[in-house]
Design an enzyme around this catalytic site. Structure first.
Site, PDB file in Angstrom:
ATOM      1  N   VAL A 168       0.836  -1.204   0.000  1.00 31.54           N
ATOM      2  CA  VAL A 168       0.000   0.000   0.000  1.00 31.54           C
ATOM      3  C   VAL A 168       0.870   1.252   0.000  1.00 31.54           C
ATOM      4  CG1 VAL A 168      -1.785   1.272   1.242  1.00 31.54           C
ATOM      5  CG2 VAL A 168      -1.899  -1.213   1.115  1.00 31.54           C
ATOM      6  N   ASP A 169       1.928   1.259   0.803  1.00 34.87           N
ATOM      7  CA  ASP A 169       2.861   2.381   0.789  1.00 34.87           C
ATOM      8  C   ASP A 169       3.460   2.578  -0.592  1.00 34.87           C
ATOM      9  OD1 ASP A 169       2.946   3.710   3.219  1.00 34.87           O
ATOM     10  OD2 ASP A 169       4.308   2.274   4.133  1.00 34.87           O
ATOM     11  N   LEU A 170       3.963   1.499  -1.188  1.00 34.01           N
ATOM     12  CA  LEU A 170       4.617   1.600  -2.487  1.00 34.01           C
ATOM     13  C   LEU A 170       3.642   2.071  -3.563  1.00 34.01           C
ATOM     14  CD1 LEU A 170       6.714  -1.686  -2.299  1.00 34.01           C
ATOM     15  CD2 LEU A 170       7.581   0.647  -2.138  1.00 34.01           C
TER      16      LEU A 170
END
Length: 436
Positions: free
Chosen positions: A197-199
């Site tokens: 999700v961060d990436l």
């Protein structure tokens, strides 16, 4: 081809697609730094601002840490501080110049104001309203930086009942429903193996920033763009989320299987595991023939994909039996020769050692002042006329503070030293500070 090695000279000669664009990176951890690094890989001049004495949280995330000899260390240095450079930090902060400013002090905010006014892009992942409280609200930006693209990355967005909550990838994988799709069908939900999700949020942010820069050519104005982990997590539900919206039925886990394509999963072989992805009925007919069971393709339970989905357990059991006595590589070679997508399930080490990985230039050799020579993953972006380059290794904390204050803001040596002595900024000793 051996592991690619890119020099600062190569970057200067090639000129990236975003050459001439300045990005001010106030973010930390992963989503924001990842977005800024992507823009840096594309040629932007990225200035990373960190807190003196502490820096980005990921500087302390490890092991492993790389020391001056380039070896991976597992322990801590004096006072419990990491012994070397965090590999996590090194992996998401290349192509940036680094400086350290105490933004909690008026003098630090004054320096930030000047940097913002000279930048094309500002990336931050503060809690909503932080910049407003510091005096950099929308009205200030319009007055002092009207062409700025301001990218705000948050956990849950600026509006809604959860807008004030911090964002952590693992929590968002759980809350967005993504975790409910991962793991064994009859077992526990499982997170993805990397901070997906961060990436993905970083990639969304970089995409939105570039769109806003293109719009600026037409309008002459900057704008605010936003990305949030929650929004991205929901968007990543993709076809599974759309299936629920269309039918009202909740999604369930299929292990390594696919909800709407069969066979599309992993199977044990005589000496390993193979991934099989049959995307159409023609591929299935060739698979059946290869397994010496051409009749499968004529069986009404299996002839069409929709029927195979309804009879998933039956056809997967038949394939499992046919594959179980075949060596992995022999099976994969046979499937690929027939145009049936298949591959061995490999470890990270095996994937990175693959000749195709090296041929694609996906592993870079980078030289760092304290970490030494180390290998890192390259960007997958490929542009023929304006190629991506690595012009700066990930910066040491405050490595370019003096250079940026003098060259970009026009401060004198005495003024820089006074700020250093007052603790407003921090940097390396003059002898260790890096040139551009």
């Amino acid at each position: 081809m051996a592991a690619a090695q890119v020099s600062a000279r190569a970057g200067a000669e090639a000129g990236g697609a975003l050459q001439g664009i300045r990005v001010l990176d106030l973010s930390r951890v992963l989503a924001g730094p990842w977005a800024a690094m992507l823009l840096g890989d594309l040629g932007a001049d990225v200035i990373k601002v960190e807190l003196p004495g502490q820096g980005d949280d990921t500087r302390g995330w490890g092991p492993p840490f790389l020391g001056a000899d380039g070896e991976a260390g597992q322990g801590a240095g004096q006072g419990g501080q990491p012994a070397g450079e965090s590999v996590y930090f090194l992996g998401c902060n290349r192509n940036k110049r680094g400086m350290a400013i105490d933004l909690g002090r008026p003098e630090g905010k004054a320096l930030l104001a000047r940097l913002i006014a000279q930048s094309d892009v500002l990336i931050e992942n503060f809690k909503p309203g932080t910049l407003d409280r510091w005096g950099f609200d929308a009205a200030w930006l319009v007055a002092h930086a009207p062409t700025l693209v301001h990218c705000s990355i948050t956990g849950y967005g600026a509006g809604g009942p959860k807008s004030g909550l911090p964002g952590y990838d693992f929590i968002l994988q759980a809350e967005s429903g993504l975790m409910s799709l991962c793991g064994p069908a009859a077992g526990e939900a499982s997170k993805y193996g990397v901070a997906i999700v961060d990436l993905a949020t970083g990639m969304m942010a970089a995409n939105a920033i570039q769109a806003a820069l293109i719009a600026r050519f037409r309008t002459g104005r900057g704008q605010q763009v936003a990305a949030s982990l929650y929004d991205t997590g929901i968007a990543l539900l993709a076809n599974v989320g759309n299936s629920h919206l269309a039918t009202g039925r909740d999604a369930r886990r299929f292990g390594n299987g696919h909800p709407t394509i069969v066979p599309y999963t992993t199977f044990n072989t005589a000496d390993g595991v193979v991934a099989l992805a049959v995307g159409n009925d023609g591929q299935f007919a060739r698979l059946a023939a290869l397994c010496d069971h051409a009749a499968w393709a004529l069986d009404p339970r299996f002839a069409r994909n929709a029927a195979r989905v309804e009879n998933r357990e039956a056809i997967e059991a038949l394939i499992a039996t046919a594959f179980s006595q075949r060596p992995t590589q022999d099976l994969v070679d046979s499937l690929q020769a027939q145009g049936v997508p298949a591959a061995p399930v490999r470890s990270v080490a095996q994937a990175l050692a693959d000749p195709h990985t090296r041929a694609r230039g996906l592993v870079l050799d980078v030289q760092h002042p304290t970490a030494g020579a180390f290998k890192t993953l390259a960007t997958p972006l490929s542009l023929a006329d304006t190629p991506t380059t690595v012009r700066h290794p990930p910066p040491r904390l405050g490595e370019h503070t003096r250079q940026i204050l003098q060259d970009e803001l026009g401060l004198t040596t005495d003024e820089v030293e006074a700020l250093m002595q007052a603790g407003v900024v921090a940097g390396l000793p003059t002898a260790e500070a890096s040139a551009p």
